[in-house]
Design a protein around this motif. Structure first.
Motif, PDB file in Angstrom:
ATOM      1  N   ALA A 286       0.819  -1.214   0.000  1.00 24.04           N
ATOM      2  CA  ALA A 286       0.000   0.000   0.000  1.00 24.04           C
ATOM      3  C   ALA A 286       0.851   1.262   0.000  1.00 24.04           C
ATOM      4  N   VAL A 294      -5.132   6.643  -0.420  1.00 27.27           N
ATOM      5  CA  VAL A 294      -6.316   5.781  -0.457  1.00 27.27           C
ATOM      6  C   VAL A 294      -5.928   4.329  -0.218  1.00 27.27           C
ATOM      7  N   ALA A 295      -4.796   3.915  -0.804  1.00 22.27           N
ATOM      8  CA  ALA A 295      -4.359   2.526  -0.660  1.00 22.27           C
ATOM      9  C   ALA A 295      -4.010   2.204   0.788  1.00 22.27           C
ATOM     10  N   SER A 298      -7.253   1.875   2.679  1.00 22.25           N
ATOM     11  CA  SER A 298      -7.909   0.631   2.290  1.00 22.25           C
ATOM     12  C   SER A 298      -7.223  -0.582   2.905  1.00 22.25           C
ATOM     13  N   LEU A 301      -8.136  -0.833   6.623  1.00 24.21           N
ATOM     14  CA  LEU A 301      -9.500  -1.344   6.815  1.00 24.21           C
ATOM     15  C   LEU A 301      -9.578  -2.834   6.484  1.00 24.21           C
ATOM     16  N   HIS A 302      -8.906  -3.243   5.413  1.00 25.32           N
ATOM     17  CA  HIS A 302      -8.909  -4.654   5.015  1.00 25.32           C
ATOM     18  C   HIS A 302      -8.287  -5.522   6.105  1.00 25.32           C
ATOM     19  N   VAL A 347     -16.800  -4.910   4.394  1.00 26.81           N
ATOM     20  CA  VAL A 347     -15.583  -4.096   4.302  1.00 26.81           C
ATOM     21  C   VAL A 347     -14.502  -4.836   3.506  1.00 26.81           C
ATOM     22  N   VAL A 350     -15.343  -4.640  -0.313  1.00 29.06           N
ATOM     23  CA  VAL A 350     -15.092  -3.341  -0.948  1.00 29.06           C
ATOM     24  C   VAL A 350     -13.595  -3.076  -1.056  1.00 29.06           C
ATOM     25  N   THR A 351     -12.884  -3.227   0.050  1.00 29.80           N
ATOM     26  CA  THR A 351     -11.435  -2.955   0.022  1.00 29.80           C
ATOM     27  C   THR A 351     -10.703  -3.998  -0.808  1.00 29.80           C
ATOM     28  N   TYR A 354     -10.932  -3.065  -4.505  1.00 30.58           N
ATOM     29  CA  TYR A 354     -10.030  -1.944  -4.810  1.00 30.58           C
ATOM     30  C   TYR A 354      -8.579  -2.396  -4.845  1.00 30.58           C
ATOM     31  N   GLN A 355      -8.173  -3.175  -3.843  1.00 33.11           N
ATOM     32  CA  GLN A 355      -6.780  -3.607  -3.807  1.00 33.11           C
ATOM     33  C   GLN A 355      -6.451  -4.562  -4.954  1.00 33.11           C
ATOM     34  N   ARG A 358      -5.910  -2.388  -7.940  1.00 35.72           N
ATOM     35  CA  ARG A 358      -4.645  -1.660  -7.804  1.00 35.72           C
ATOM     36  C   ARG A 358      -3.445  -2.578  -7.983  1.00 35.72           C
TER      37      ARG A 358
END
Length: 597
Positions: A286, A294-295, A298, A301-302, A347, A350-351, A354-355, A358
């Motif tokens: 990250a 943002v990473a 995220s 949270l992940h 959670v 969603v994360t 995104y990851q 990315r």
């Protein structure tokens, strides 16, 4: 009260300072550094020996003592100093060379630490005068010593497991089953999680020096390596983690002594949990790449959602199996955890999406190691969700069991049919709630088993080169340099001189459609580089009626070069070289070269 407030304030200030110290080092980059260029270039032949070697990466890298090593044809080192960042740029490194380098092929090996804390290495060669028949081995040095790498990996697995226990058990007690029974039951597993995380972090701190330098286990207690670890971002993250764990221990002790009010203790606990998560996010994937802020958020949270879900499942399993008969796990606590777990899964989804985007960057990246591990993790999570659906079903039956028992008791009190099985003090009978509890134990046990696999795959992902970076690496050669097309064109002007006949070595980089860098070197009759007054190079694709395209070569004092050639179509091009060796003697020769897409 004032002492408690001062204690709370001190805890929060320390957490904020430590978080800032970690996150200020996060920089935009591409996870796992990739070599994008060097001076001299790979496989180039120089007329004179260079004074230094310079390598450029696509992100900032950390240097160690042997980050850049240069060996002569006899395998002897020829560097004259330590590597350093060139021009103050973190992604460009150089090392000075000794004077008087002889003719032959030299090997450059490099080893650096990426912005995401992972060590990478590679090697390439260049020649002075002309290539030699003997040369040093061009195999890159190992990025990490095998023994150090194995122990470091084990330490990371244990750290993730310890964090899951530490956070998951605490959340279960605070949010699902707030009782003295739960605290007593889960106290020992909580301490196991704390010690697992603490000891594994100490081990990682000791191994970080050899991990960065490529040394063996003998450097674990080296004072210089420990100082270097303390000055690096990954090392700082580990040290901050130890400080935060000490604060967690102090908070637990103060809670036992009732020195902190419950609400303030929860606030401090939340800050410490965020700080612990930041020690992972600020030192791994990250912290490098696109959208770093943002990473990092995220990733935190992940990680926290994973810890709450998996650690909470362990707590639920222990409560189902070990809760005393006179004070069993109440159905309402199971229902509360079901809601907490559902939130954690949302959670994670969603994360995770995104990851994944990315880390992959394209559908083709699923063919990389990172992509394959990610696919396995997704399937494991789906299996875990299937087990969770059974757990929710059994939880619903367990919630309805006490109401059914109450109706049976009321009916018996009014003179109706008495219950066929004795009602226990815990509100369960032989078939009312015991069957759902047995089913819930089995489904939660299955969740925990698959959860361990998910945890292992998660740890593997954080230590694997992302698909986005792997695709960048795949676009370069094995040595880490851009792909090149090397062509030799013999020529003969008819003049009986050193430069009257020989060959032209043309390097086309990357040898694909689009702009290419051209380097041409003229060798004389004896195989040594010679200077010529003019060299012209054109490219023609006859079947497509394209060309001739002039490469516009410029004399670079040792070779002819250009970076303006644009080849618009893939195919087999005809390359014509016009070599002028004197005012009246010149010759035009040609050879075909394949240009890829």
């Amino acid at each position: 009260m004032n002492n408690a407030r001062r204690t709370v304030g001190s805890f929060l200030v320390v957490v904020a300072v430590l978080a800032c110290a970690l996150l200020q080092g996060a920089v935009p980059a591409s996870a796992h550094a990739v070599l994008t260029g060097s001076d001299p270039r790979e496989d180039s032949v120089l007329k004179t020996a260079p004074k230094q070697i310079t390598v450029t990466f696509d992100e900032s890298v950390a240097l160690v003592e042997d980050s850049l090593r240069v060996l002569d044809p006899d395998n002897r080192p020829v560097t004259d100093g330590d590597p350093r960042h060139a021009g103050g740029r973190g992604n460009t490194d150089s090392v000075p060379l000794a004077s008087g380098l002889k003719q032959g092929t030299y090997t450059v090996s490099w080893r650096v630490v990426s912005a995401d804390s992972h060590a990478v290495s590679g090697a390439f060669t260049f020649s002075v005068g002309k290539p030699s028949t003997t040369r040093a081995a061009a195999a890159p040095p190992p990025a990490v010593d095998p023994a150090v790498g194995a122990l470091y990996g084990i330490g990371r697995y244990v750290a993730y497991a310890g964090l899951a226990l530490l956070i998951g058990l605490a959340v279960f007690v605070l949010a699902c089953w707030r009782s003295a029974t739960a605290a007593r039951l889960l106290r020992r597993p909580f301490l196991v999680g704390w010690w697992a995380l603490f000891v594994s972090t100490v081990v990682l701190v000791l191994l970080r020096g050899p991990y960065d330098s490529g040394g063996g286990l003998g450097g674990v207690f080296d004072p210089g390596a420990l100082r270097q670890t303390a000055g690096s971002r990954p090392g700082l993250a580990l040290l901050v983690r130890l400080v935060l764990l000490g604060m967690v221990a102090a908070l637990v002790r103060s809670r036992r002594a009732e020195q902190l009010p419950g609400r303030r203790a929860l606030g401090v606990s939340g800050a410490l949990v965020l700080g612990l998560a930041a020690t992972w996010a600020a030192a791994e994937h990250a912290s490098a790449g696109i959208q770093v802020p943002v990473a990092v958020a995220s990733a935190m949270l992940h990680l926290l959602a994973m810890a709450v879900w998996l650690g909470g499942l362990v707590a639920l399993l222990l409560a189902l199996y070990r809760a005393p008969g006179d004070d069993p796990l109440p159905p309402v606590a199971v229902a509360r955890f079901s809601r907490v777990a559902l939130t954690s899964v949302a959670v994670l989804a969603v994360t995770g999406v995104y990851q994944s985007w990315r880390g992959l960057g394209s559908w083709e990246a699923f063919s990389t190691t990172y992509g394959r591990v990610l696919v396995f993790k997704v399937w494991a999570v789906l299996v875990m969700l299937a087990a969770a659906s059974y757990s929710r079903r059994w939880t619903g039956r367990l919630m309805h069991a006490p109401a059914e028992e109450d109706r049976v008791l009321v009916a018996a009190g009014r003179g109706g049919t008495p219950p066929t099985a004795p009602v226990h003090q815990n509100g369960s009978d032989g078939c009312g709630s015991e069957i759902p509890r047995r089913g819930l134990r089995r489904s939660v046990l299955a969740e925990v088993a698959v959860g361990v696999l998910v945890l292992v795959l998660t740890t593997m992902l954080t230590g694997t080169e992302t698909g986005r970076a792997a695709e960048t690496t795949a676009a370069t050669s094995v040595a880490g340099q851009p792909e090149v097309s090397l062509t030799l064109i013999p020529y003969d002007t008819g003049e009986n001189t050193l430069s009257g006949r020989g060959k032209v070595q043309v390097t086309l980089e990357p040898g694909r459609v689009g702009r290419n860098v051209v380097e041409a070197l003229v060798y004389g009759a004896d195989g040594s580089p010679v200077a010529v007054p003019e060299l012209r190079l054109t490219f023609t694709l006859a079947d497509q009626q394209v060309g001739p395209l002039d490469a516009s070569l410029v004399d670079e004092r040792g070779y002819w070069g250009s970076d303006t050639l644009n080849l618009p179509i893939a195919g087999t091009w005809t390359m014509k070289a016009t070599v002028r060796v004197s005012d009246i003697d010149q010759v035009t020769v040609e050879k075909t070269v394949k240009v890829g897409r």
